[in-house]
Design a protein around this motif. Structure first.
Motif, PDB file in Angstrom:
ATOM      1  N   ASP A  10       0.342  -1.564  -0.092  1.00  9.67           N
ATOM      2  CA  ASP A  10       0.308  -0.145  -0.082  1.00  9.67           C
ATOM      3  C   ASP A  10       1.051   1.001   0.272  1.00  9.67           C
ATOM      4  O   ASP A  10       0.319   2.280  -1.166  1.00  9.67           O
ATOM      5  CB  ASP A  10      -0.954   0.420   1.384  1.00  9.67           C
ATOM      6  CG  ASP A  10      -0.320  -0.110   2.533  1.00  9.67           C
ATOM      7  OD1 ASP A  10       0.505  -0.209   2.251  1.00  9.67           O
ATOM      8  OD2 ASP A  10      -1.306  -0.271   3.261  1.00  9.67           O
TER       9      ASP A  10
ATOM     10  N   ILE B 216       1.238   3.984  -3.478  1.00  3.16           N
ATOM     11  CA  ILE B 216       0.800   5.554  -3.050  1.00  3.16           C
ATOM     12  C   ILE B 216       1.912   5.931  -3.072  1.00  3.16           C
ATOM     13  O   ILE B 216       1.443   7.972  -3.937  1.00  3.16           O
ATOM     14  CB  ILE B 216       0.719   5.269  -1.683  1.00  3.16           C
ATOM     15  CG1 ILE B 216      -0.757   5.122  -0.723  1.00  3.16           C
ATOM     16  CG2 ILE B 216       0.166   7.012  -0.712  1.00  3.16           C
ATOM     17  CD1 ILE B 216      -1.047   4.837   0.700  1.00  3.16           C
TER      18      ILE B 216
ATOM     19  N   TRP C 190      -4.628  -1.519 -10.182  1.00  2.00           N
ATOM     20  CA  TRP C 190      -5.376  -0.996  -8.810  1.00  2.00           C
ATOM     21  C   TRP C 190      -3.729   0.098  -8.267  1.00  2.00           C
ATOM     22  O   TRP C 190      -4.060   0.843  -7.721  1.00  2.00           O
ATOM     23  CB  TRP C 190      -4.984  -1.495  -7.148  1.00  2.00           C
ATOM     24  CG  TRP C 190      -4.575  -2.305  -7.090  1.00  2.00           C
ATOM     25  CD1 TRP C 190      -3.985  -3.978  -7.542  1.00  2.00           C
ATOM     26  CD2 TRP C 190      -3.465  -2.545  -6.747  1.00  2.00           C
ATOM     27  NE1 TRP C 190      -3.121  -4.456  -6.702  1.00  2.00           N
ATOM     28  CE2 TRP C 190      -2.617  -3.834  -6.530  1.00  2.00           C
ATOM     29  CE3 TRP C 190      -2.725  -1.212  -5.133  1.00  2.00           C
ATOM     30  CZ2 TRP C 190      -1.434  -3.573  -4.761  1.00  2.00           C
ATOM     31  CZ3 TRP C 190      -2.212  -0.901  -4.637  1.00  2.00           C
ATOM     32  CH2 TRP C 190      -1.469  -2.564  -4.792  1.00  2.00           C
TER      33      TRP C 190
ATOM     34  N   LEU D 164      -5.190   5.780  -7.263  1.00  2.00           N
ATOM     35  CA  LEU D 164      -4.995   7.305  -6.763  1.00  2.00           C
ATOM     36  C   LEU D 164      -4.974   8.330  -7.628  1.00  2.00           C
ATOM     37  O   LEU D 164      -5.235   8.956  -7.148  1.00  2.00           O
ATOM     38  CB  LEU D 164      -3.904   7.163  -5.850  1.00  2.00           C
ATOM     39  CG  LEU D 164      -3.990   6.410  -3.878  1.00  2.00           C
ATOM     40  CD1 LEU D 164      -3.178   6.384  -3.603  1.00  2.00           C
ATOM     41  CD2 LEU D 164      -5.191   7.118  -3.025  1.00  2.00           C
TER      42      LEU D 164
ATOM     43  N   TYR E 241      -8.287   9.777  -8.796  1.00  3.79           N
ATOM     44  CA  TYR E 241      -8.822  10.645  -7.339  1.00  3.79           C
ATOM     45  C   TYR E 241      -7.784  11.585  -6.797  1.00  3.79           C
ATOM     46  O   TYR E 241      -8.845  12.840  -6.843  1.00  3.79           O
ATOM     47  CB  TYR E 241      -8.430   9.362  -6.214  1.00  3.79           C
ATOM     48  CG  TYR E 241      -9.071   9.943  -4.712  1.00  3.79           C
ATOM     49  CD1 TYR E 241     -10.077  10.568  -4.136  1.00  3.79           C
ATOM     50  CD2 TYR E 241      -7.811  10.958  -4.012  1.00  3.79           C
ATOM     51  CE1 TYR E 241     -10.255  10.924  -3.557  1.00  3.79           C
ATOM     52  CE2 TYR E 241      -8.040  11.168  -2.629  1.00  3.79           C
ATOM     53  CZ  TYR E 241      -8.990  10.990  -2.330  1.00  3.79           C
ATOM     54  OH  TYR E 241      -9.663  11.554  -1.413  1.00  3.79           O
TER      55      TYR E 241
ATOM     56  N   VAL F 169      -4.916   2.085   4.771  1.00  2.00           N
ATOM     57  CA  VAL F 169      -3.592   3.185   3.829  1.00  2.00           C
ATOM     58  C   VAL F 169      -4.502   4.049   3.233  1.00  2.00           C
ATOM     59  O   VAL F 169      -4.497   5.648   2.527  1.00  2.00           O
ATOM     60  CB  VAL F 169      -4.812   1.897   2.741  1.00  2.00           C
ATOM     61  CG1 VAL F 169      -6.112   2.221   2.370  1.00  2.00           C
ATOM     62  CG2 VAL F 169      -3.961   2.489   1.307  1.00  2.00           C
TER      63      VAL F 169
ATOM     64  N   ALA G 122      -2.656   7.894   2.627  1.00  2.00           N
ATOM     65  CA  ALA G 122      -2.958   8.420   1.553  1.00  2.00           C
ATOM     66  C   ALA G 122      -3.575   9.387   2.112  1.00  2.00           C
ATOM     67  O   ALA G 122      -3.360  10.188   0.955  1.00  2.00           O
ATOM     68  CB  ALA G 122      -3.882   7.653   0.686  1.00  2.00           C
TER      69      ALA G 122
ATOM     70  N   TYR H 277     -13.757   9.051   1.502  1.00  2.00           N
ATOM     71  CA  TYR H 277     -13.565   7.409   1.191  1.00  2.00           C
ATOM     72  C   TYR H 277     -15.080   7.271   1.320  1.00  2.00           C
ATOM     73  O   TYR H 277     -15.036   7.176   2.198  1.00  2.00           O
ATOM     74  CB  TYR H 277     -12.687   6.673   1.612  1.00  2.00           C
ATOM     75  CG  TYR H 277     -12.745   5.375   1.290  1.00  2.00           C
ATOM     76  CD1 TYR H 277     -11.886   4.950   0.550  1.00  2.00           C
ATOM     77  CD2 TYR H 277     -13.736   3.670   1.637  1.00  2.00           C
ATOM     78  CE1 TYR H 277     -12.001   3.387  -0.344  1.00  2.00           C
ATOM     79  CE2 TYR H 277     -13.462   3.038   0.930  1.00  2.00           C
ATOM     80  CZ  TYR H 277     -12.715   2.973  -0.082  1.00  2.00           C
ATOM     81  OH  TYR H 277     -12.796   1.475  -0.598  1.00  2.00           O
TER      82      TYR H 277
ATOM     83  N   LEU I 117      -8.225   0.078  -3.366  1.00  2.00           N
ATOM     84  CA  LEU I 117      -7.759   1.501  -4.103  1.00  2.00           C
ATOM     85  C   LEU I 117      -8.394   1.734  -5.603  1.00  2.00           C
ATOM     86  O   LEU I 117      -8.655   2.268  -5.635  1.00  2.00           O
ATOM     87  CB  LEU I 117      -6.452   1.400  -4.146  1.00  2.00           C
ATOM     88  CG  LEU I 117      -5.792   1.386  -3.287  1.00  2.00           C
ATOM     89  CD1 LEU I 117      -4.261   1.257  -2.442  1.00  2.00           C
ATOM     90  CD2 LEU I 117      -6.055   2.291  -1.960  1.00  2.00           C
TER      91      LEU I 117
END
Length: 486
Positions: A107, A111, A136, A140, A143, A177, A181, A186, A202
């Motif tokens: 993770d 990230i 995955w 991010l 996002y 996580v 991040a 979320y 993720l």
């Protein structure tokens, strides 16, 4: 367009699965269409600076992580086929390891990778029109483009396309996580179930925030909207189904070319198919099976897992071995399948060869020497094996799902139409019956020869797929611009 492709692996730098083959081929196909395409991956310990002529382009970036800590990374540069610039995020602490995935801190590692990708762009003075993210490990980025970077001038017009290669691998971690991040909003509970309420996907962040979501075949894009194939993500995918599309993967037809493949005993093309027989004899010798040009030889190169139909094959392997066939299986995976098929190979030494490994040279020999290529998958987002097999004249036997349904049409002896053999119901006897149909057709050498010619003449290069990706990127950019003007 200026296109940045972001992934965790790419041939020839680092490979675990077929994703690396895709990422190693797509950028060059896009560049051939006249676009400024660049690729970024982590620099793993196995990526030799000397072999890949790595050059430093950014000496140090301080990347923010949890608890206001920063982690120093550098950026190295290489190239893909001398036409696509490749950037490699170098972190001695997180990526200087022999492996790629499977570490307890995966993770944090990815990230860091996603943050570093965005942080390096202003330093390079290169602003992409679209960032194409894969799996995955890169979720991010869409996002952050829609959240913390949404109003930052450098980033606010950058569109994102997020490609799902396999929905089963989502990057599932505990709520820790989110802290790493820096995510406070979320709002997706994995599986929508109370017992999973402490888990974070993720991948869901990429799906929710990307301008366009794509998968690697049109059929798989439809299948993942259902509970059967949606891997607990079908609700979210249905919410964004207007942004979802499927683009079939291609293969590198220069690399996978039976006319030039140096690993084959005899190179051949569609006009010289008679030469192919030498490859069958060479494969039989290589794997220790009796050399017989007439017996049908079935090949299978796969991860040994139930998803790939190994549970079906396990149930019919003994009756299958009673038929007049030879069978070679290569791959690694679940220990129970290692043990089971090892016993079968010992029981039928003149009929079955097992190689519990992945050997690229032997793989080419299997494609070029087998008569039938087996892929009875429970689900298959795209599948590259059947595309390579057809390129080499090995006729596919597949289950009708995902990309296998899009590329293999069941042969109809009445009309002569079709290019392989497929079955619908996930059932061991349907698989057995389909193999028997293929074996019966194999006896008619003239019909089989036409099937081989038909498959070898089909175009599964990246050229047509790259055009579809360009259209998808253009649509993503328009959607992003539309948001900016509202």
């Amino acid at each position: 367009m200026k296109i940045l492709i972001v992934a965790a692996e790419a041939t020839p730098f680092a490979k675990v699965g077929h994703v690396a083959e895709v990422i190693g081929s797509l950028p060059s196909a896009l560049a051939k269409l006249g676009h400024d395409v660049r690729l970024v991956i982590p620099r793993y310990g196995r990526i030799s600076p000397n072999k890949f002529d790595l050059k430093p382009v950014i000496n140090q970036l301080n990347i923010p992580l949890k608890n206001e800590r920063t982690e120093p990374v550098s950026v190295l540069a290489s190239s893909l086929k001398e036409e696509v610039p490749v950037y490699l995020i170098d972190s001695d602490r997180y990526f200087n390891r022999e492996g790629i995935y499977g570490y307890p801190d995966d993770d944090e590692r990815f990230i860091l990778f996603c943050r570093a990708v965005l942080e390096m762009l202003p330093q390079l003075n290169w602003q992409p029109d679209v960032i194409h993210c894969h799996e995955w490990h890169t979720a991010l980025i869409p996002y952050w483009l829609k959240t913390q970077h949404a109003t930052t001038p450098f980033y606010r017009n950058i569109a994102s396309v997020y490609t799902i290669h396999n929905l089963a691998y989502q990057g599932i971690f505990g709520y820790r996580v989110l802290e790493i991040a820096g995510i406070a909003d979320y709002n997706f509970i994995y599986n929508n179930a109370q017992e999973h309420s402490e888990l974070v996907s993720l991948m869901s962040l990429g799906i929710r925030h990307a301008d366009i979501i794509s998968t690697v075949s049109p059929s798989y894009a439809k299948e993942i909207l259902s509970p059967q194939f949606g891997e607990n993500m079908n609700g979210l995918l249905n919410e964004r189904s207007d942004r979802l599309c499927g683009i079939l993967n291609g293969i590198d037809t220069n690399h996978f070319n039976p006319a030039t493949d140096r690993y084959l005993a005899a190179t051949f093309d569609v006009k010289t198919l008679k030469k192919r027989g030498a490859n069958k004899l060479d494969l039989q010798r290589e794997i220790g099976l009796p050399q017989n040009p007439d017996i049908p030889l079935i090949g299978m190169i796969t991860r040994l897992a139930s998803q790939k139909g190994l549970d079906l094959l396990e149930q019919i392997i003994n009756p299958l071995m009673q038929l007049n066939i030879q069978f070679v299986l290569m791959g690694t995976g679940d220990q129970m399948y290692h043990e089971f098929f090892s016993q079968i190979a010992q029981r039928y030494p003149d009929k079955m060869a097992l190689r519990l490994t992945f050997n690229a040279i032997l793989a080419q020999k299997i494609y070029g020497g087998s008569d039938i290529f087996l892929m009875p998958s429970r689900f298959e987002p795209c599948g590259l094996g059947q595309l390579i097999a057809m390129r080499y004249g090995s006729i596919p036997v597949v289950r009708k799902t995902g990309g296998l349904a899009d590329t293999v049409q069941d042969f109809d002896p009445a009309t002569g139409e079709g290019n392989g053999f497929s079955f619908v119901e996930y059932d061991q006897w349907m698989l057995f019956a389909t193999i028997v149909r293929a074996l019966e057709t194999y006896k008619n050498r003239e019909v089989w020869h036409k099937l081989m010619e038909r498959d070898m003449q089909r175009d599964y290069s990246w050229d047509s797929s790259a055009v579809e990706y360009v259209k998808t990127f253009q649509r993503a950019i328009k959607l992003r611009q539309k948001v900016e003007t509202v």
